[in-house]
Design a protein around this motif. Structure first.
Motif, PDB file in Angstrom:
ATOM      1  N   ASN A   6     -13.434 -34.634 -11.288  1.00 56.80           N
ATOM      2  CA  ASN A   6     -13.529 -35.378 -10.114  1.00 56.80           C
ATOM      3  C   ASN A   6     -14.588 -35.394  -9.204  1.00 56.80           C
ATOM      4  O   ASN A   6     -15.204 -36.327  -8.859  1.00 56.80           O
ATOM      5  CB  ASN A   6     -12.053 -35.466  -9.196  1.00 56.80           C
ATOM      6  N   THR A 272     -14.102 -35.591   7.499  1.00 58.05           N
ATOM      7  CA  THR A 272     -13.602 -36.282   6.235  1.00 58.05           C
ATOM      8  C   THR A 272     -11.944 -35.606   5.966  1.00 58.05           C
ATOM      9  O   THR A 272     -11.443 -36.361   5.029  1.00 58.05           O
ATOM     10  CB  THR A 272     -14.428 -36.260   5.018  1.00 58.05           C
ATOM     11  N   SER A 280      -3.956 -41.612   2.239  1.00 57.81           N
ATOM     12  CA  SER A 280      -4.317 -40.733   1.420  1.00 57.81           C
ATOM     13  C   SER A 280      -4.943 -39.515   1.603  1.00 57.81           C
ATOM     14  O   SER A 280      -6.149 -39.749   2.488  1.00 57.81           O
ATOM     15  CB  SER A 280      -5.020 -41.658   0.077  1.00 57.81           C
ATOM     16  N   ASP A 281      -4.878 -38.517   1.464  1.00 58.85           N
ATOM     17  CA  ASP A 281      -5.534 -37.170   1.755  1.00 58.85           C
ATOM     18  C   ASP A 281      -7.019 -36.898   1.090  1.00 58.85           C
ATOM     19  O   ASP A 281      -7.845 -36.246   1.279  1.00 58.85           O
ATOM     20  CB  ASP A 281      -4.953 -35.853   1.633  1.00 58.85           C
ATOM     21  N   THR A 282      -7.522 -38.157   0.238  1.00 55.64           N
ATOM     22  CA  THR A 282      -8.745 -38.326  -0.298  1.00 55.64           C
ATOM     23  C   THR A 282      -9.578 -39.654   0.335  1.00 55.64           C
ATOM     24  O   THR A 282     -10.545 -39.964   0.042  1.00 55.64           O
ATOM     25  CB  THR A 282      -8.845 -38.335  -1.726  1.00 55.64           C
ATOM     26  N   VAL A 285     -13.202 -39.596   1.138  1.00 56.29           N
ATOM     27  CA  VAL A 285     -13.884 -39.430   0.064  1.00 56.29           C
ATOM     28  C   VAL A 285     -14.135 -40.632  -0.889  1.00 56.29           C
ATOM     29  O   VAL A 285     -15.125 -41.218  -1.157  1.00 56.29           O
ATOM     30  CB  VAL A 285     -13.732 -38.169  -0.461  1.00 56.29           C
ATOM     31  N   THR A 286     -12.992 -41.170  -1.513  1.00 54.73           N
ATOM     32  CA  THR A 286     -13.156 -42.103  -2.509  1.00 54.73           C
ATOM     33  C   THR A 286     -13.515 -43.494  -1.998  1.00 54.73           C
ATOM     34  O   THR A 286     -14.132 -44.196  -2.881  1.00 54.73           O
ATOM     35  CB  THR A 286     -11.868 -42.092  -3.250  1.00 54.73           C
ATOM     36  N   MET A 297     -17.033 -31.608   3.429  1.00 55.60           N
ATOM     37  CA  MET A 297     -15.492 -31.738   3.250  1.00 55.60           C
ATOM     38  C   MET A 297     -15.131 -30.171   3.757  1.00 55.60           C
ATOM     39  O   MET A 297     -15.613 -29.366   3.271  1.00 55.60           O
ATOM     40  CB  MET A 297     -15.019 -32.131   1.760  1.00 55.60           C
ATOM     41  N   THR A 301      -9.555 -30.613   1.732  1.00 51.88           N
ATOM     42  CA  THR A 301     -10.114 -32.101   1.327  1.00 51.88           C
ATOM     43  C   THR A 301     -10.604 -31.985  -0.068  1.00 51.88           C
ATOM     44  O   THR A 301     -10.558 -32.817  -1.002  1.00 51.88           O
ATOM     45  CB  THR A 301     -10.890 -32.881   2.360  1.00 51.88           C
ATOM     46  N   ALA A 304      -8.143 -31.420  -2.426  1.00 46.12           N
ATOM     47  CA  ALA A 304      -7.340 -32.557  -2.778  1.00 46.12           C
ATOM     48  C   ALA A 304      -8.120 -33.568  -3.896  1.00 46.12           C
ATOM     49  O   ALA A 304      -7.612 -34.088  -4.860  1.00 46.12           O
ATOM     50  CB  ALA A 304      -6.995 -33.263  -1.507  1.00 46.12           C
ATOM     51  N   VAL A 305      -9.365 -33.730  -3.513  1.00 42.57           N
ATOM     52  CA  VAL A 305     -10.350 -34.539  -4.408  1.00 42.57           C
ATOM     53  C   VAL A 305     -10.215 -33.752  -5.842  1.00 42.57           C
ATOM     54  O   VAL A 305      -9.951 -34.592  -6.849  1.00 42.57           O
ATOM     55  CB  VAL A 305     -11.763 -34.666  -3.884  1.00 42.57           C
ATOM     56  N   GLY A 309      -8.149 -36.950  -6.655  1.00 39.70           N
ATOM     57  CA  GLY A 309      -8.987 -37.942  -6.294  1.00 39.70           C
ATOM     58  C   GLY A 309      -9.534 -38.725  -7.456  1.00 39.70           C
ATOM     59  O   GLY A 309     -10.097 -38.365  -8.510  1.00 39.70           O
TER      60      GLY A 309
END
Length: 372
Positions: A6, A272, A280-282, A285-286, A297, A301, A304-305, A309
């Motif tokens: 990811n 971030t 969403s915890d991403t 980023v996404t 990050m 985070t 999480a990605v 993610g």
């Protein structure tokens, strides 16, 4: 070791993955190197809050603080020595990434004393001092984008020093930051510096925008207001990217500098970590993927990605119209955006000053204990 798919996909889409944290424990345990090897990390950012947490937890710094106490170092000198030592070591760890990217990545940031946020000349002097103390080509000096910080940014860049501009909240202020970057490069070129060696990122704070605007939307309380929650932070960053494209991809002023080797000043998405558990915890980023950007990050985070993610490629280019529509709705519903951004800037400086004071107090206590 294999890279997490990811985060590798994020990197492949043009986003440099930087870690928003540093401590001596992270350096000495090999954790930073592990994140480079497995999480596509190619940079590190620090701030006063990060150093305050690092020095206040555990005993990794005790021996050095005791040694400095014996030498008679005061609290400011102690903090300067300890933090610059960590940053220098991190620069050395990331040196291969700096070399592999021709200086674009492999960067480590250190911030000027936040108590100087409203003092241009003192900011310039300390930025030069920190650059000399750390003495690494892959360093970035962090300077806040306050009214006093903007001219300091231009002056420090003119000295051939690479800068991470921090605490940017509005596109209006970001335009002044980009102008300061171009002005700094022009002066550096006149002074005979190799401007291809001067790098800069512009750190746009994302989650704090949603936190403040959501609070105001909830106070209004209408269905239309509540429907806009969680949209402002991403929209603001997307408008910033459109401004970046205008200045650096289509601007005549930068083109003249690019012909002399100048690099673009990349937008960096900071703050971030998602603060609202309903989102969403991403999210930051996404939804903020585009070429020539950085996402710094916190480790939570990043994890999480890495875990869930979903990176689908560029999620910014071409979104400026929709982003502006979000801001038009916010304005129509009664959100004073200028007030929001001013409040966030002032709060940002105050938070870093508070963390710095806590760091001073904790270090002074350590120095006093060591002197007994």
């Amino acid at each position: 070791m294999a890279q997490n798919p990811n985060l590798a996909a994020l990197s492949a889409a043009g986003v440099s993955v930087w870690l928003d944290d540093l401590s001596r424990d992270r350096l000495r345990s090999g954790n930073l190197q592990e994140l480079i090897d497995t999480h596509s990390v190619v940079g590190v950012t620090t701030n006063p809050s990060i150093f305050q947490a690092a020095l206040s937890n555990g005993n990794a710094y005790d021996a050095q603080v005791s040694e400095l106490a014996e030498r008679g170092a005061d609290v400011d000198a102690t903090i300067r020595t300890v933090t610059t030592d960590d940053v220098r070591e991190a620069c050395d760890v990331l040196r291969p990434q700096w070399e592999a990217s021709d200086g674009v990545d492999g960067r480590v940031s250190i911030e000027v004393d936040p108590r100087l946020a409203h003092e241009t000349d003192k900011t310039i002097l300390q930025a030069i001092e920190l650059w000399k103390i750390v003495d690494r080509p892959n360093l970035l000096i962090k300077i806040p984008a306050t009214e006093a910080g903007v001219p300091a940014i231009a002056s420090v860049l003119a000295e051939g020093i690479s800068v991470n501009v921090t605490l940017i909240f509005s596109v209006e202020r970001y335009r002044l930051v980009m102008d300061a970057y171009l002005q700094g490069l022009e002066k550096a070129k006149e002074a005979g510096h190799d401007i291809s060696k001067i790098h800069s990122v512009a750190s746009f704070f994302v989650s704090r925008v949603d936190t403040e605007i959501d609070k105001r939307l909830e106070k209004i309380g209408s269905d239309d207001a509540l429907a806009l929650r969680g949209q402002a932070g991403v929209a603001n960053a997307r408008l910033a990217y459109a401004a970046y494209e205008e200045v650096f991809l289509g601007g005549d002023r930068f083109r003249a500098l690019a012909d002399a080797g100048a690099r673009v000043q990349r937008p960096l998405w900071a703050s971030t970590g998602v603060k609202n558990p309903d989102y969403s915890d991403t999210l930051y980023v996404t939804e903020l993927v585009a070429p020539n950007t950085v996402n710094t990050m916190p480790e939570k985070t990043m994890d999480a990605v890495a875990d869930h993610g979903v990176v689908t490629g560029d999620t910014i280019t071409g979104t400026a119209g929709a982003a502006q529509a979000v801001f038009d709705k916010l304005d129509a519903i009664g959100i004073d955006l200028r007030d929001v951004f001013l409040l966030l800037e002032n709060e940002g400086v105050e938070k870093f000053e508070k963390s710095w004071q806590e760091l001073l107090d904790a270090t002074q206590d350590q120095l006093d204990a060591a002197a007994k």
